[in-house]
Motif scaffolding. Structure first.
Motif, PDB file in Angstrom:
ATOM      1  N   ARG A   1       1.326  -4.534  11.838  1.00  0.00           N
ATOM      2  CA  ARG A   1       0.399  -4.731  10.959  1.00  0.00           C
ATOM      3  C   ARG A   1      -0.894  -4.005  11.151  1.00  0.00           C
ATOM      4  NH1 ARG A   1       0.656 -10.173   8.487  1.00  0.00           N
ATOM      5  NH2 ARG A   1      -1.758 -10.048   8.727  1.00  0.00           N
ATOM      6  N   ARG A   2      -0.713  -3.319  12.348  1.00  0.00           N
ATOM      7  CA  ARG A   2      -1.764  -2.357  12.604  1.00  0.00           C
ATOM      8  C   ARG A   2      -2.046  -1.414  11.769  1.00  0.00           C
ATOM      9  NH1 ARG A   2      -0.364  -2.040  18.377  1.00  0.00           N
ATOM     10  NH2 ARG A   2      -1.558  -0.052  18.626  1.00  0.00           N
ATOM     11  N   PHE A   3      -3.361  -0.821  11.562  1.00  0.00           N
ATOM     12  CA  PHE A   3      -3.587   0.267  10.406  1.00  0.00           C
ATOM     13  C   PHE A   3      -2.897   1.541  11.005  1.00  0.00           C
ATOM     14  CE2 PHE A   3      -6.204   3.882   9.142  1.00  0.00           C
ATOM     15  CZ  PHE A   3      -5.756   3.900   7.881  1.00  0.00           C
TER      16      PHE A   3
ATOM     17  N   GLY B   1       0.894  -1.185   0.064  1.00  0.00           N
ATOM     18  CA  GLY B   1       0.002   0.122  -0.164  1.00  0.00           C
ATOM     19  C   GLY B   1       0.836   1.249  -0.083  1.00  0.00           C
ATOM     20  N   ALA B   2       2.067   0.843   0.075  1.00  0.00           N
ATOM     21  CA  ALA B   2       2.963   2.068  -0.030  1.00  0.00           C
ATOM     22  C   ALA B   2       3.080   3.057  -1.380  1.00  0.00           C
ATOM     23  CB  ALA B   2       4.465   2.062   0.349  1.00  0.00           C
TER      24      ALA B   2
ATOM     25  N   PHE C   1      10.729   5.398  -2.298  1.00  0.00           N
ATOM     26  CA  PHE C   1      12.131   5.747  -2.916  1.00  0.00           C
ATOM     27  C   PHE C   1      12.668   6.770  -2.315  1.00  0.00           C
ATOM     28  CE2 PHE C   1      14.791   7.447  -6.323  1.00  0.00           C
ATOM     29  CZ  PHE C   1      15.772   6.655  -6.390  1.00  0.00           C
ATOM     30  N   CYS C   2      11.924   7.808  -2.215  1.00  0.00           N
ATOM     31  CA  CYS C   2      12.722   8.997  -1.525  1.00  0.00           C
ATOM     32  C   CYS C   2      12.855   8.705   0.007  1.00  0.00           C
ATOM     33  CB  CYS C   2      11.379  10.371  -1.675  1.00  0.00           C
ATOM     34  SG  CYS C   2      12.218  11.803  -1.129  1.00  0.00           S
ATOM     35  N   LEU C   3      11.816   7.830   0.755  1.00  0.00           N
ATOM     36  CA  LEU C   3      12.438   7.550   2.140  1.00  0.00           C
ATOM     37  C   LEU C   3      13.472   6.710   2.017  1.00  0.00           C
ATOM     38  CD1 LEU C   3      11.426   8.002   4.854  1.00  0.00           C
ATOM     39  CD2 LEU C   3       9.764   6.102   4.579  1.00  0.00           C
TER      40      LEU C   3
ATOM     41  N   ARG D   1       1.269   5.658  10.275  1.00  0.00           N
ATOM     42  CA  ARG D   1       2.519   6.546  10.653  1.00  0.00           C
ATOM     43  C   ARG D   1       3.902   6.171   9.720  1.00  0.00           C
ATOM     44  NH1 ARG D   1       2.789   4.124  16.915  1.00  0.00           N
ATOM     45  NH2 ARG D   1       1.071   5.394  17.600  1.00  0.00           N
ATOM     46  N   ARG D   2       3.903   5.073   9.001  1.00  0.00           N
ATOM     47  CA  ARG D   2       5.125   4.941   8.085  1.00  0.00           C
ATOM     48  C   ARG D   2       4.767   5.520   6.670  1.00  0.00           C
ATOM     49  NH1 ARG D   2       3.980  -0.470   9.365  1.00  0.00           N
ATOM     50  NH2 ARG D   2       2.713  -1.630   7.571  1.00  0.00           N
ATOM     51  N   ALA D   3       3.297   5.377   6.330  1.00  0.00           N
ATOM     52  CA  ALA D   3       2.849   6.123   5.204  1.00  0.00           C
ATOM     53  C   ALA D   3       2.972   7.610   5.348  1.00  0.00           C
ATOM     54  CB  ALA D   3       1.388   5.689   4.703  1.00  0.00           C
ATOM     55  N   GLY D   4       2.734   8.205   6.721  1.00  0.00           N
ATOM     56  CA  GLY D   4       2.860   9.570   7.115  1.00  0.00           C
ATOM     57  C   GLY D   4       4.353  10.083   6.894  1.00  0.00           C
ATOM     58  N   LEU D   5       5.160   9.191   7.308  1.00  0.00           N
ATOM     59  CA  LEU D   5       6.731   9.836   7.346  1.00  0.00           C
ATOM     60  C   LEU D   5       7.157   9.718   5.833  1.00  0.00           C
ATOM     61  CD1 LEU D   5       9.451   9.883   8.718  1.00  0.00           C
ATOM     62  CD2 LEU D   5       9.777   7.295   8.724  1.00  0.00           C
TER      63      LEU D   5
END
Ligand SMILES: [Zn+2]
Length: 189
Positions: A161-163, A72-73, A79-81, A168-172
């Motif tokens: 695995r939690r949403f 889902g990333a 790539f930037c991260l 958080r990682r999608a936000g970062l």
């Protein structure tokens, strides 16, 4: 396979170094017109996956891999991260040390030197972005604002695995990507 056969002679491409061992191993093997060549693997069927795994050089998986690459990333964010974890962005401090730039001032006008730590997220401008993302994710603000503390936080709070962890990682990834993009817009446009 006709590429590596020419008449009754071998014709391995010389520029493909991965094939050199095979090429020299084949030099004493003669074949007739009706022979054909195929791939096989010792102890099992051939697969491109196994072939690729045997050709590439690999290193152990880094601890932060799951912060960067996940289902889902958004690929350009990941790539930037990934570049940021590798500290590979060509920030102005690096360009100055290479003699490409005369000065390394942050393009957000804070008067500081642009480094990875400064950009993510010591700078007043990007700090505002990152603190908003943290607030929306119900996370306390960090004690120190730099890339090192962000990595420590991500390893402890953004894998799982939690949403909530996914957010958080999608936000970062989104924060890093858009800060880098805005930085480029300010420099190049
Ligand atoms: Zn700044």
């Amino acid at each position: 396979m006709s590429v590596v056969q020419q008449g009754s002679l071998w014709n391995w491409p010389l520029h493909v170094w991965q094939l050199r061992d095979i090429s020299s191993a084949c030099s004493n093997i003669s074949f007739g017109q009706r022979d054909s060549i195929g791939w096989c693997r010792v102890g099992g069927a051939f697969s491109y996956r196994a072939a690729w795994a045997s050709l590439r050089s690999s290193t152990p998986v880094v601890t932060w891999a799951k912060v960067v690459w996940f289902s889902g990333a958004i690929p350009k964010h990941s790539f930037c991260l990934w570049l940021t974890f590798r500290r590979a962005h060509l920030t102005r401090d690096k360009l100055q040390s290479l003699g490409i730039l005369q000065q390394s001032m942050c393009p957000f006008g804070c008067g500081q030197q642009e480094t990875i730590d400064h950009l993510f997220f010591e700078c007043g401008y990007t700090k505002t972005v990152w603190s908003k993302v943290m607030e929306l994710n119900n996370c306390p603000l960090p004690v120190a604002w730099n890339w090192h503390t962000t990595v420590t936080w991500a390893l402890g709070h953004a894998i799982g695995r939690r949403f909530q962890r996914w957010m958080r990682r999608a936000g970062l990834a989104a924060a890093v990507y858009h800060c880098w993009r805005e930085r480029n817009n300010r420099i190049f446009r």
